[in-house]
Design an enzyme around this catalytic site. Structure first.
Site, PDB file in Angstrom:
ATOM      1  N   GLY A  49       0.819  -1.214   0.000  1.00  0.00           N
ATOM      2  CA  GLY A  49       0.000   0.000   0.000  1.00  0.00           C
ATOM      3  C   GLY A  49       0.845   1.252   0.000  1.00  0.00           C
ATOM      4  O   GLY A  49       0.617   2.179   0.783  1.00  0.00           O
ATOM      5  N   GLY A  53      -0.304   8.265   0.573  1.00  0.00           N
ATOM      6  CA  GLY A  53      -0.404   8.394   2.017  1.00  0.00           C
ATOM      7  C   GLY A  53       0.833   7.966   2.775  1.00  0.00           C
ATOM      8  O   GLY A  53       1.974   8.226   2.384  1.00  0.00           O
ATOM      9  N   GLY A  55       2.117   4.971   3.294  1.00  0.00           N
ATOM     10  CA  GLY A  55       2.976   4.019   2.594  1.00  0.00           C
ATOM     11  C   GLY A  55       3.900   4.683   1.606  1.00  0.00           C
ATOM     12  O   GLY A  55       5.079   4.316   1.474  1.00  0.00           O
ATOM     13  N   TYR A 202     -13.399  -2.581  10.557  1.00  0.00           N
ATOM     14  CA  TYR A 202     -12.031  -2.061  10.493  1.00  0.00           C
ATOM     15  C   TYR A 202     -11.281  -2.368  11.785  1.00  0.00           C
ATOM     16  O   TYR A 202     -10.141  -2.860  11.770  1.00  0.00           O
ATOM     17  CB  TYR A 202     -12.074  -0.554  10.237  1.00  0.00           C
TER      18      TYR A 202
END
Length: 306
Positions: A49, A53, A55, A202
């Site tokens: 990922g 962002g 990552g 989540y």
């Protein structure tokens, strides 16, 4: 992937995935090689990922210090931008691989390709994830609750498949980017068919990552692989947070500082969970040996890992 979903969740998921594609800075093909390979002795790091962002920031930092970075994501355009930035700036290098963690087949193919392409793997940062919005129960390509597979099960599968490279590259490090949002797993309804909420899904998947971290630390004791998990920062301005409509309260740089501490520090015991830069206590279920054993049995059954 989308064709496996009922019409309403399929439309919602398509819109959500489209929203994930935040505008990327325009880029030109770098003079450096877009498909760079590591040089002899160069440390190799995989950041899942890593096309946006947190990552992305981690990938850039690892490249800037000289590592070869395996950039992963779903968007080839954003992946190329990150790779070109690393290869152009140096001293490190990078290469992009596309894989959708909502598919076990793609996750397995990704791992098999990496095993064929790389003879070492020093750092694995399991960062890829899907947040709590939209507040709808979505299914993965394999028929599992979407967040549980993307955030946890595919990470479990990938990590185990890549373990031979990590073991042959010791000392090595595994970092599971979790969250302060944690909810106990109801083993009678792991896929949350009843009383679903995106936040609960989540938070359950993020606690599963921490439980996995504890198990790995026990299994890998004495091997030279250190494992850690963390909540990097609260409400960084990532696509996940902006999609939720939350007001950012921390910077991506702060989150990256916390992750890099777990990547580099030798001052913590394998299996430790951190809240930002500080050692912390996770949800009580993370320390429940019976719950972790149940999760491991379920994970092996669903992923085929033995």
């Amino acid at each position: 992937m989308l064709s496996t979903l009922p019409a309403k969740p399929r439309i919602a998921l398509a819109a959500t995935l489209a929203a994930l594609t935040l505008p990327a800075a325009p880029f030109l093909p770098a003079q450096a090689h877009a498909q760079a390979t590591p040089t002899p002795g160069q440390r190799v790091a995989l950041v899942t990922g890593s096309t946006s962002g947190l990552g992305r920031e981690l990938a850039l930092r690892l490249g800037a210090r000289g590592d070869h970075v395996i950039v992963h994501g779903r968007s080839e355009e954003r992946g190329a931008e990150v790779v070109d930035s690393i290869n152009a700036a140096g001293p490190g290098s990078a290469r992009f691989y596309r894989a959708d963690f909502a598919s076990f087949a793609e996750t397995r193919a990704f791992a098999e390709t990496l095993l064929a392409d790389y003879d070492r793997l020093d750092i694995l940062i399991n960062n890829a994830g899907f947040g709590s919005a939209p507040n709808e129960r979505l299914l993965s390509e394999d028929g599992h609750e979407y967040r549980f597979q993307v955030n946890y099960l595919s990470t479990y599968l990938l990590t185990h498949m890549l373990m031979p490279r990590l073991l042959s590259s010791t000392p090595a490090r595994i970092v599971n980017v979790s969250s302060g949002a944690q909810a106990p797993i109801d083993f009678d309804d792991v896929m949350i068919e009843n009383d679903f909420s995106g936040r609960r899904a989540y938070a359950q998947s993020k606690l599963a990552q921490i439980m996995f971290t504890h198990d790995l630390a026990e299994e890998l004791a004495g091997t030279g692989i250190v494992v850690g998990s963390l909540h990097p920062a609260t409400y960084m301005p990532t696509g996940m947070v902006l999609r939720l409509g939350a007001t950012p309260r921390a910077t991506i740089a702060e989150g990256a500082d916390a992750v890099m501490q777990v990547v580099d520090s030798d001052d913590f015991e394998s299996g430790q969970y951190f809240n930002g830069l500080r050692p912390a206590r996770a949800n009580a279920q993370a320390y429940d040996a019976e719950a972790r054993a149940r999760l491991k049995r379920l994970s092996r059954e669903l992923t085929g890992i033995r």
